[in-house]
Scaffold this active site. Structure first.
Site, mmCIF file in Angstrom:
data_model
loop_
_atom_site.group_PDB
_atom_site.id
_atom_site.type_symbol
_atom_site.label_atom_id
_atom_site.label_comp_id
_atom_site.label_asym_id
_atom_site.label_seq_id
_atom_site.Cartn_x
_atom_site.Cartn_y
_atom_site.Cartn_z
ATOM 1 N N HIS A 94 -12.336 -17.286 36.288
ATOM 2 C CA HIS A 94 -11.777 -17.703 35.357
ATOM 3 C C HIS A 94 -13.069 -19.392 34.948
ATOM 4 O O HIS A 94 -12.950 -19.187 36.509
ATOM 5 C CB HIS A 94 -10.326 -18.496 35.819
ATOM 6 C CG HIS A 94 -9.139 -18.770 34.756
ATOM 7 N ND1 HIS A 94 -9.934 -19.998 35.118
ATOM 8 C CD2 HIS A 94 -8.247 -18.335 34.297
ATOM 9 C CE1 HIS A 94 -9.259 -21.084 34.163
ATOM 10 N NE2 HIS A 94 -7.955 -19.878 34.175
ATOM 11 N N GLU A 144 -10.605 -15.441 27.063
ATOM 12 C CA GLU A 144 -10.496 -16.843 27.973
ATOM 13 C C GLU A 144 -11.289 -17.529 27.151
ATOM 14 O O GLU A 144 -12.200 -17.689 27.586
ATOM 15 C CB GLU A 144 -10.024 -17.249 28.795
ATOM 16 C CG GLU A 144 -8.956 -16.580 29.352
ATOM 17 C CD GLU A 144 -7.402 -16.901 30.053
ATOM 18 O OE1 GLU A 144 -6.913 -17.377 30.129
ATOM 19 O OE2 GLU A 144 -8.120 -17.578 31.714
ATOM 20 N N GLY A 150 -6.148 -25.028 27.879
ATOM 21 C CA GLY A 150 -5.546 -26.058 28.114
ATOM 22 C C GLY A 150 -5.328 -27.221 27.259
ATOM 23 O O GLY A 150 -5.568 -28.429 27.030
ATOM 24 N N GLY A 206 -1.460 -19.898 31.078
ATOM 25 C CA GLY A 206 -1.327 -21.341 32.746
ATOM 26 C C GLY A 206 0.021 -22.782 31.925
ATOM 27 O O GLY A 206 0.762 -21.707 32.431
HETATM 28 C C1 PEP Z 1 -5.406 -20.280 31.964
HETATM 29 O O1 PEP Z 1 -5.380 -21.217 32.684
HETATM 30 O O2 PEP Z 1 -5.973 -19.264 31.857
HETATM 31 C C2 PEP Z 1 -5.289 -20.510 30.679
HETATM 32 C C3 PEP Z 1 -4.755 -20.075 29.668
HETATM 33 O O3 PEP Z 1 -4.109 -22.005 30.360
HETATM 34 P P1 PEP Z 1 -3.557 -22.288 29.449
HETATM 35 O O4 PEP Z 1 -2.643 -21.257 29.247
HETATM 36 O O5 PEP Z 1 -3.056 -23.746 29.561
HETATM 37 O O6 PEP Z 1 -4.228 -22.849 28.278
#
Ligand code: PEP
Length: 222
Positions: A94, A144, A150, A206
């Site tokens: 991550h 991602e 976030g 997240g």
């Molecule tokens: C994550 O922590 O992998 C993530 C995608 O967070 P968020 O959905 O808050 O952007």
């Protein structure tokens, strides 16, 4: 792939009471047969959350690991010890853990050999170690883009489709058939469009996964 995988990454958003309360709420969540759910609580509460969700179809997974079986991994999390508390899958690489662990992928070969499943996050396609991936136990990939995590800013569907289709093409050249999730500010308003895409096998969520109503809306959008 018809089934969609939804992973809730609780990160460090919830304290002990919050984690237990959310786990108990999840006992009532309705899921269609087309959805597979996983949640990833903070390591400190992993065991207790797993006990609560043990009898459900929701799989509890780890947020990270730092070694396969090292006894001298002070402050780390090993696959062998996760296994001992009935956790058989982890998120790995991550972007928030990559900041402090520069080479998380060095553990992957060992996890693959020993059959410990994982959700491997990537931002750039060249971070995926195609040569060591296998079909014989479940490996999940998660695209991602760091700028979308976030921040409330989600990648456009065209962008997600383009990256996912490129990765799927590369996988198929190696005869691999692995699900690819999208993660980055997925919420109840944007989830349906993303989950409806044939290139997207699920989402890694997240912030919105730590609020029961929002998470249920995402789960029920399928
Ligand atoms: C994550 O922590 O992998 C993530 C995608 O967070 P968020 O959905 O808050 O952007």
């Amino acid at each position: 792939m018809n089934e969609k995988i939804i992973v809730g990454n609780w990160k460090n958003y919830l304290d002990y009471e919050g984690s237990i309360a959310l786990a108990n709420s999840l006992l009532d969540i309705n899921t269609s047969d087309k959805v597979r759910l996983m949640v990833s609580p903070n390591h400190l509460y992993l065991r207790e959350v797993n006990k609560i969700l043990n009898q459900t179809k929701i799989e509890v997974i780890s947020q990270n690991l730092t070694s396969f079986d090292s006894n001298s991994d002070t402050g780390g999390i090993s696959a062998v010890n996760l296994n001992k508390i009935n956790i058989n899958r982890t998120i790995i690489a991550h972007s928030e853990t990559r900041v402090r662990e520069k080479n998380p992928q060095s553990i992957l070969s060992k996890l693959i050999t020993m059959g410990f499943s994982f959700v491997l996050c990537f931002e750039k396609i060249d971070q995926i170690p195609f040569d060591i991936l296998r079909n014989n136990f479940e490996i999940i990939l998660a695209y991602e883009p760091v700028w979308a995590i976030g921040t409330g800013e989600t990648a456009s569907l065209d962008h997600i489709n383009e990256i996912h289709s490129n990765v799927k093409l590369k996988l198929s050249k190696s005869s691999l058939n692995l699900p690819i999730l999208y993660g980055g500010s997925v919420n109840p308003l944007n989830c349906k469009e993303i989950l409806d895409s044939n290139y997207v096998d699920g989402v890694l969520v997240g912030g919105a996964s730590t609020k029961f109503e929002q998470f249920s809306e995402i789960v029920n959008s399928i």
